[in-house]
Scaffold this active site. Structure first.
Site, PDB file in Angstrom:
ATOM      1  N   SER A  11       0.487  -1.294  -0.421  1.00  0.00           N
ATOM      2  CA  SER A  11       0.626   0.197  -0.068  1.00  0.00           C
ATOM      3  C   SER A  11       1.085   1.643  -0.393  1.00  0.00           C
ATOM      4  O   SER A  11       1.831   1.201   0.698  1.00  0.00           O
ATOM      5  CB  SER A  11      -0.629   0.253   1.425  1.00  0.00           C
ATOM      6  OG  SER A  11      -1.518   1.293   1.076  1.00  0.00           O
ATOM      7  N   GLU A  67      -0.019   3.659   1.758  1.00  0.00           N
ATOM      8  CA  GLU A  67       0.269   4.331   2.649  1.00  0.00           C
ATOM      9  C   GLU A  67       1.321   3.365   4.135  1.00  0.00           C
ATOM     10  O   GLU A  67       1.752   4.572   4.876  1.00  0.00           O
ATOM     11  CB  GLU A  67      -0.631   3.748   3.613  1.00  0.00           C
ATOM     12  CG  GLU A  67      -2.312   4.044   3.833  1.00  0.00           C
ATOM     13  CD  GLU A  67      -2.511   5.400   4.574  1.00  0.00           C
ATOM     14  OE1 GLU A  67      -2.399   5.541   5.166  1.00  0.00           O
ATOM     15  OE2 GLU A  67      -3.240   6.255   3.087  1.00  0.00           O
ATOM     16  N   TYR A  86      -1.884   0.922  10.371  1.00  0.00           N
ATOM     17  CA  TYR A  86      -2.584  -0.065   8.743  1.00  0.00           C
ATOM     18  C   TYR A  86      -0.588  -0.415   7.940  1.00  0.00           C
ATOM     19  O   TYR A  86      -0.684  -0.422   7.519  1.00  0.00           O
ATOM     20  CB  TYR A  86      -3.557   0.392   8.281  1.00  0.00           C
ATOM     21  CG  TYR A  86      -3.862   0.267   6.905  1.00  0.00           C
ATOM     22  CD1 TYR A  86      -4.025  -1.045   6.537  1.00  0.00           C
ATOM     23  CD2 TYR A  86      -3.357   0.678   5.350  1.00  0.00           C
ATOM     24  CE1 TYR A  86      -4.065  -1.582   5.031  1.00  0.00           C
ATOM     25  CE2 TYR A  86      -3.545   0.617   4.761  1.00  0.00           C
ATOM     26  CZ  TYR A  86      -4.280  -0.909   4.284  1.00  0.00           C
ATOM     27  OH  TYR A  86      -4.023  -1.224   3.064  1.00  0.00           O
TER      28      TYR A  86
END
Length: 328
Positions: free
Chosen positions: A123, A125, A147
């Site tokens: 990801s 992120e 996360y």
């Protein structure tokens, strides 16, 4: 016939990937967690074409048995606790599923058949508090949520198994990708669904957090093709998948409300409750490696994506209204 196993098949990406692979002639298997009710809405039209198996990323032996039973040629790990705000509330569960779950699948592949090709859903992120813009495969990670940290663990574990055991294991560092199948807890779908309800006089306002957050938004249907292309390559590697263009939440709102001829500023309210403890202000990816080596490129523009989501939610809301009227 090639056989694919998809974890997280009931999610947005899982649904699009299953349809994509079926069109390619694959036999598709999906792993689902057991529950009193199973969320098959996104794959309702596929249940007679795919085979579903109960399993869990927390259970090593169950994963081993599943891989042994299915004997897939390709495994796509899309399962995760993927909602960033929830990862702050449930950091340990997020780590168990989104981080250690990757290791358990890799262990199952290493134990059962090292010829299986593996895709890990990494990801954007992971970049978090970004070192450079745009972000590419060589950009250092600085995750800003449990996360993001968990995804980084899974990413590096995939690299480690590739280098340690010579597995064909690739990671796709996917930037934000949305669709009408996105869950309503995610900001893009929260916006498009609220727009449809406001346009039909079912809602009076939309409360959001940071309107200045910038994201590189693409269409999930385009991005699952990149996943598949990674596992068709001659050698495994990691690839950024992104449009290379960033837009603010504010811009998403404007386009969404304009689609139904409304002024977004009359309905959107900034609510500090929706700010994260540590926010990611901007993300924008450089997918030149994927474009050059895999021949991948996004097809749906940002404006087309917003319009697609609003149009589908308008249909959903009108259907909901009709059903309510019939039941009244």
């Amino acid at each position: 016939m090639r056989v694919a196993l998809i974890t997280g098949i009931t999610g947005q990406d899982g649904a699009y990937l299953a349809k994509f692979l079926l069109a390619k002639g694959y036999q598709v298997h999906g792993m689902v967690r057991r529950g009193s009710t199973l969320p098959f809405e996104r794959i309702a039209d596929l249940t007679d074409k795919i085979e579903l198996h109960q399993g869990d990323l927390l259970d090593q032996m169950a994963l081993n048995r599943l891989v042994e039973k299915v004997q897939p040629s390709e495994v796509y790990n899309l399962a995760a606790q993927s909602f960033v705000p929830t990862s702050f509330d449930q950091p340990i569960l997020t780590g168990e599923v989104t981080a250690l779950g990757v290791t358990r699948i890799l262990e199952a592949i290493r134990t059962v058949n090292t010829n299986i090709r593996f895709y890990q859903a990494s990801s954007s992120e992971m970049f978090g508090k970004v070192y450079e813009e745009p972000q590419r495969e060589t950009t250092p990670f600085w995750p800003r949520s449990p996360y993001g940290v968990s995804k980084m663990y899974g990413h590096w574990m995939t690299v480690n198994y590739r280098e340690s055991y010579n597995l064909f294991a690739s990671s796709g560092i996917l930037f934000n990708h949305e669709s009408p199948l996105r869950g309503t807890e995610f900001v893009t779908r929260k916006i498009s669904y609220a727009v449809a309800k406001i346009a039909n006089s079912l809602q009076s306002e939309l409360r959001l957090g940071n309107l200045d957050a910038e994201r590189d938004w693409g269409f999930a249907g385009d991005y699952v093709e990149a996943m598949w292309l990674m596992l068709q390559a001659d050698t495994p590697d990691d690839y950024v998948v992104a449009t290379g263009q960033k837009h603010t939440v504010r811009e998403f709102c404007r386009l969404a409300f304009e689609r139904v001829n409304l002024d977004w500023e009359k309905y959107v309210v900034v609510d500090k409750r929706f700010y994260r403890p540590a926010d990611v202000n901007t993300l924008c990816g450089d997918s030149s490696k994927a474009r050059k080596e895999l021949g991948w490129e996004p097809k749906v523009s940002f404006e087309q994506l917003v319009h697609m989501m609003v149009d589908e939610d308008m249909k959903r809301v009108k259907a909901e209204i009709k059903l309510a009227e019939e039941q009244a």
